[in-house]
Design a protein around this motif. Structure first.
Motif, PDB file in Angstrom:
ATOM      1  N   LEU A  58       4.341 -18.824 -42.810  1.00 30.77           N
ATOM      2  CA  LEU A  58       4.869 -17.832 -43.754  1.00 30.77           C
ATOM      3  C   LEU A  58       5.018 -16.480 -43.069  1.00 30.77           C
ATOM      4  N   LEU A  59       5.533 -16.550 -41.838  1.00 29.64           N
ATOM      5  CA  LEU A  59       5.923 -15.370 -41.064  1.00 29.64           C
ATOM      6  C   LEU A  59       7.327 -15.664 -40.538  1.00 29.64           C
ATOM      7  N   LEU A  60       8.322 -15.431 -41.394  1.00 30.40           N
ATOM      8  CA  LEU A  60       9.690 -15.858 -41.119  1.00 30.40           C
ATOM      9  C   LEU A  60      10.656 -14.682 -41.098  1.00 30.40           C
ATOM     10  N   GLY A  61      11.705 -14.823 -40.304  1.00 36.72           N
ATOM     11  CA  GLY A  61      12.733 -13.799 -40.215  1.00 36.72           C
ATOM     12  C   GLY A  61      14.127 -14.402 -40.328  1.00 36.72           C
ATOM     13  N   VAL A  62      15.013 -13.669 -40.968  1.00 37.29           N
ATOM     14  CA  VAL A  62      16.416 -14.065 -41.088  1.00 37.29           C
ATOM     15  C   VAL A  62      17.258 -12.902 -40.590  1.00 37.29           C
ATOM     16  N   GLU A  63      17.921 -13.074 -39.457  1.00 30.77           N
ATOM     17  CA  GLU A  63      18.725 -11.997 -38.876  1.00 30.77           C
ATOM     18  C   GLU A  63      20.180 -12.130 -39.304  1.00 30.77           C
ATOM     19  N   LEU A  64      20.739 -11.023 -39.792  1.00 38.14           N
ATOM     20  CA  LEU A  64      22.121 -11.006 -40.276  1.00 38.14           C
ATOM     21  C   LEU A  64      23.038 -10.314 -39.272  1.00 38.14           C
ATOM     22  N   VAL A  65      24.199 -10.927 -39.039  1.00 41.01           N
ATOM     23  CA  VAL A  65      25.184 -10.398 -38.095  1.00 41.01           C
ATOM     24  C   VAL A  65      26.574 -10.506 -38.701  1.00 41.01           C
ATOM     25  N   THR A  66      27.458  -9.628 -38.279  1.00 44.14           N
ATOM     26  CA  THR A  66      28.845  -9.707 -38.741  1.00 44.14           C
ATOM     27  C   THR A  66      29.687 -10.589 -37.833  1.00 44.14           C
ATOM     28  N   ASP A  67      29.170 -10.870 -36.640  1.00 53.27           N
ATOM     29  CA  ASP A  67      29.865 -11.717 -35.679  1.00 53.27           C
ATOM     30  C   ASP A  67      28.817 -12.519 -34.918  1.00 53.27           C
ATOM     31  N   ARG A  68      28.817 -13.837 -35.107  1.00 52.82           N
ATOM     32  CA  ARG A  68      27.778 -14.662 -34.483  1.00 52.82           C
ATOM     33  C   ARG A  68      27.867 -14.658 -32.966  1.00 52.82           C
ATOM     34  N   LYS A  69      29.084 -14.588 -32.426  1.00 48.67           N
ATOM     35  CA  LYS A  69      29.248 -14.617 -30.977  1.00 48.67           C
ATOM     36  C   LYS A  69      28.759 -13.315 -30.346  1.00 48.67           C
ATOM     37  N   LEU A  70      29.151 -12.200 -30.944  1.00 48.82           N
ATOM     38  CA  LEU A  70      28.755 -10.899 -30.413  1.00 48.82           C
ATOM     39  C   LEU A  70      27.378 -10.458 -30.924  1.00 48.82           C
ATOM     40  N   LYS A  71      26.896 -11.129 -31.963  1.00 53.24           N
ATOM     41  CA  LYS A  71      25.604 -10.820 -32.584  1.00 53.24           C
ATOM     42  C   LYS A  71      25.558  -9.371 -33.069  1.00 53.24           C
ATOM     43  N   THR A  72      26.674  -8.923 -33.656  1.00 53.15           N
ATOM     44  CA  THR A  72      26.781  -7.563 -34.168  1.00 53.15           C
ATOM     45  C   THR A  72      25.897  -7.403 -35.407  1.00 53.15           C
ATOM     46  N   PRO A  73      24.947  -6.477 -35.400  1.00 56.72           N
ATOM     47  CA  PRO A  73      24.030  -6.323 -36.533  1.00 56.72           C
ATOM     48  C   PRO A  73      24.757  -6.012 -37.840  1.00 56.72           C
ATOM     49  N   ALA A  74      24.411  -6.728 -38.891  1.00 62.54           N
ATOM     50  CA  ALA A  74      24.997  -6.506 -40.216  1.00 62.54           C
ATOM     51  C   ALA A  74      24.064  -5.597 -41.015  1.00 62.54           C
ATOM     52  N   LYS A  75      23.987  -4.335 -40.628  1.00 61.79           N
ATOM     53  CA  LYS A  75      23.030  -3.416 -41.229  1.00 61.79           C
ATOM     54  C   LYS A  75      23.346  -3.115 -42.699  1.00 61.79           C
ATOM     55  N   ALA A  76      24.591  -2.776 -42.981  1.00 64.16           N
ATOM     56  CA  ALA A  76      24.969  -2.448 -44.361  1.00 64.16           C
ATOM     57  C   ALA A  76      24.836  -3.670 -45.260  1.00 64.16           C
ATOM     58  N   GLU A  77      25.248  -4.817 -44.757  1.00 62.61           N
ATOM     59  CA  GLU A  77      25.170  -6.047 -45.541  1.00 62.61           C
ATOM     60  C   GLU A  77      23.717  -6.433 -45.836  1.00 62.61           C
ATOM     61  N   THR A  78      22.834  -6.157 -44.872  1.00 64.47           N
ATOM     62  CA  THR A  78      21.415  -6.452 -45.070  1.00 64.47           C
ATOM     63  C   THR A  78      20.866  -5.671 -46.261  1.00 64.47           C
ATOM     64  N   LEU A  79      21.191  -4.390 -46.324  1.00 62.52           N
ATOM     65  CA  LEU A  79      20.740  -3.562 -47.442  1.00 62.52           C
ATOM     66  C   LEU A  79      21.327  -4.045 -48.759  1.00 62.52           C
ATOM     67  N   HIS A  80      22.604  -4.416 -48.719  1.00 59.79           N
ATOM     68  CA  HIS A  80      23.289  -4.859 -49.933  1.00 59.79           C
ATOM     69  C   HIS A  80      22.658  -6.149 -50.464  1.00 59.79           C
ATOM     70  N   ILE A  81      22.441  -7.114 -49.594  1.00 59.73           N
ATOM     71  CA  ILE A  81      21.865  -8.393 -50.016  1.00 59.73           C
ATOM     72  C   ILE A  81      20.425  -8.206 -50.469  1.00 59.73           C
ATOM     73  N   MET A  82      19.695  -7.367 -49.765  1.00 56.05           N
ATOM     74  CA  MET A  82      18.307  -7.089 -50.132  1.00 56.05           C
ATOM     75  C   MET A  82      18.226  -6.505 -51.542  1.00 56.05           C
ATOM     76  N   ASP A  83      19.166  -5.621 -51.852  1.00 57.16           N
ATOM     77  CA  ASP A  83      19.195  -5.017 -53.176  1.00 57.16           C
ATOM     78  C   ASP A  83      19.566  -6.047 -54.240  1.00 57.16           C
ATOM     79  N   LYS A  84      20.529  -6.910 -53.921  1.00 55.74           N
ATOM     80  CA  LYS A  84      20.916  -7.975 -54.850  1.00 55.74           C
ATOM     81  C   LYS A  84      19.730  -8.897 -55.129  1.00 55.74           C
ATOM     82  N   MET A  85      18.981  -9.231 -54.087  1.00 57.69           N
ATOM     83  CA  MET A  85      17.833 -10.117 -54.259  1.00 57.69           C
ATOM     84  C   MET A  85      16.772  -9.475 -55.134  1.00 57.69           C
ATOM     85  N   LYS A  86      16.577  -8.184 -54.950  1.00 57.18           N
ATOM     86  CA  LYS A  86      15.610  -7.484 -55.804  1.00 57.18           C
ATOM     87  C   LYS A  86      16.037  -7.562 -57.265  1.00 57.18           C
TER      88      LYS A  86
END
Length: 488
Positions: A417-445
């Motif tokens: 129960l020590l898990l991480g889910v990393e979000l990216v806008t491009d899987r090949k470039l591994k571009t961080p999906a910072k804005a999307e992370t906040l948006h999804i986190m808020d939706k989950m709340k």
């Protein structure tokens, strides 16, 4: 062409079906009314909190802004679902019970963050509460200069959970304090000053621990000396993938080219918590430990987040790599929310603090150590290590299925129960999906699930719930995340 049209129609139908299930399952009014969020349905829990009659969120926020440090940030500062000016933007939590939290309106949330991997047994676990209350009634505080069984009983129980000759315990009030003490002990014992740490590490925010921390966002421009940061053995973003021995070569190079050839210590987490739940590449710690010990250094395991059965497969994170450290530091889950930390080492290394005076006023106080002993007993009595393994493995499988479905998920990692889910806008470039992370986190709340956020780039969900989490809870977390991602 006909086959393509048929396949596309099937895909669209499945997508619409998923969308409707999301709205039906979580009580959303309609697909057209996406902004109306109603309490989601979550696993049944036979408990209702007492009514809240305290200050409002606005009153608390006003005092917080006036009397607390402006550096203190908080989650959910901006809520796109705020209906009126009378609705509170901030999450105002007033009650907790096991894996659930309740806000001032009595709404229930599934806590998948656990107070930053701190709530191990469950919020307000009755056995832990009873131990705290009973000890407080007998003796809240005296000093470790007098005898009291609470500190020795817990020290004995704690030492029994560690391998080898790790059996001398020093109690502190936090993980930062524990790591500071461990670094000082290593320097005193070896007579060397140089410490090797990892890039992306987090070990605390005091003088020495800030030096060992390997992220600029957690460092200030103050004197930080004698620390060398090795390449992080990150299987997802690292240059050598999952080849731990190749990463460990950098530790050898740092010793040879950055120090006198002798070092005080190597410090690392087995799974980097603040750094985004990065589990070190397999085989890394045995190779790194070997190189450091050849240079006369000690090996320090920071178990502040990965300790106390959280990884499921083992009680301590370092055990997953088959090593035995010279010093182990711990906090967070040790007290289920009580301010408590510890350093455990060998009798020989412990002797270095006898060369002068070392004392900690509150470290080892009877209330905190009584809580710590209760936590150990609950973990054993309720078989929480096995539960962390079974439920954590199941949840990871569910999260992997989400990765296979949603392109925004770049990586799912961790154990227990020590898990991480990393979000990216491009899987090949591994571009961080910072804005999307906040948006999804808020939706989950808004759907009733609280997760943490971390990683240097701020694009990793940290899932570190109380160890009493169930498979039904895991399903709810996965379903909510799936639905939130489906609406991006």
């Amino acid at each position: 062409m006909q086959r393509f049209v048929t396949a596309r129609a099937k895909w669209v139908g499945e997508l619409r079906g998923l969308s409707q299930r999301c709205y039906s399952q979580f009580g959303l009014a309609s697909q057209k009314d996406d902004d109306m969020i109603i309490n989601p349905q979550m696993p049944h829990f036979d408990y209702s909190p007492p009514p809240y009659n305290g200050p409002s969120a606005d009153e608390i926020l006003s005092k917080r802004k006036e009397f607390l440090s402006p550096s203190m940030f908080y989650f959910y500062e901006k809520n796109p679902y705020k209906v009126s000016s009378s609705d509170s933007v901030e999450l105002h939590l007033v009650h907790g019970k096991m894996q659930y939290l309740f806000d001032s309106n009595g709404r229930r949330y599934l806590d998948a963050f656990g107070g930053i991997a701190t709530v191990s047994c469950g919020h307000c676990h009755p056995d832990v509460v009873e131990a705290i209350v009973n000890q407080t009634k007998r003796l809240q505080h005296s000093t470790i200069l007098y005898l009291n069984n609470a500190i020795t009983d817990f020290a004995e129980a704690l030492a029994s959970k560690l391998p080898g000759d790790l059996k001398v315990v020093f109690f502190t009030n936090s993980g930062t304090e524990a790591n500071e003490l461990a670094i000082m002990m290593a320097r005193l014992y070896t007579g060397c000053h140089d410490i090797i740490s990892l890039r992306n590490a987090y070990h605390g925010n005091a003088a020495a621990t800030m030096s060992t921390t390997g992220q600029s966002v957690w460092k200030f421009n103050v004197v930080q000396s004698g620390v060398h940061h090795a390449i992080n053995p990150d299987p997802y973003r690292g240059v050598f993938g999952s080849d731990g021995e190749k990463y460990a070569k950098d530790v050898e190079d740092l010793i040879q080219f950055g120090t006198s050839g002798r070092v005080a210590a190597f410090m690392s987490e087995a799974i980097q918590g603040v750094g985004g739940i990065v589990e070190l590449a397999p085989g890394y710690l045995p190779a790194a430990y070997s190189a450091v010990r050849k240079a006369g250094g000690l090996c320090i395991a920071d178990e502040v987040q990965s300790g106390f059965a959280r990884t499921g497969s083992h009680f301590w994170g370092f055990e997953n790599q088959g090593v035995v450290p010279d010093i182990v530091t711990m906090a967070k889950g040790i007290g289920n929310g009580i301010p408590l930390g510890a350093v455990v080492t060998t009798p020989e290394i412990a002797e270095v603090l006898c060369h002068s005076n070392y004392f900690n006023t509150f470290g080892g106080n009877p209330v905190c150590t009584s809580a710590g002993l209760a936590v150990l007993r609950v973990i054993e009595k309720e078989n929480l290590q096995e539960n962390a393994h079974v439920v954590g493995s199941y949840l990871k499988e569910r999260l992997m299925a989400i990765k296979n479905k949603h392109e925004i998920v770049g990586d799912v990692r961790g154990r227990g129960l020590l898990l991480g889910v990393e979000l990216v806008t491009d899987r090949k470039l591994k571009t961080p999906a910072k804005a999307e992370t906040l948006h999804i986190m808020d939706k989950m709340k808004d759907m009733g699930v609280l997760v943490g956020k971390g990683g240097f780039r701020g694009n990793v969900f940290r899932i570190t719930p109380p160890l009493c989490f169930t498979k039904e809870d895991a399903d709810f977390v996965a379903d909510v995340m799936d639905c939130a991602m489906s609406k991006i």
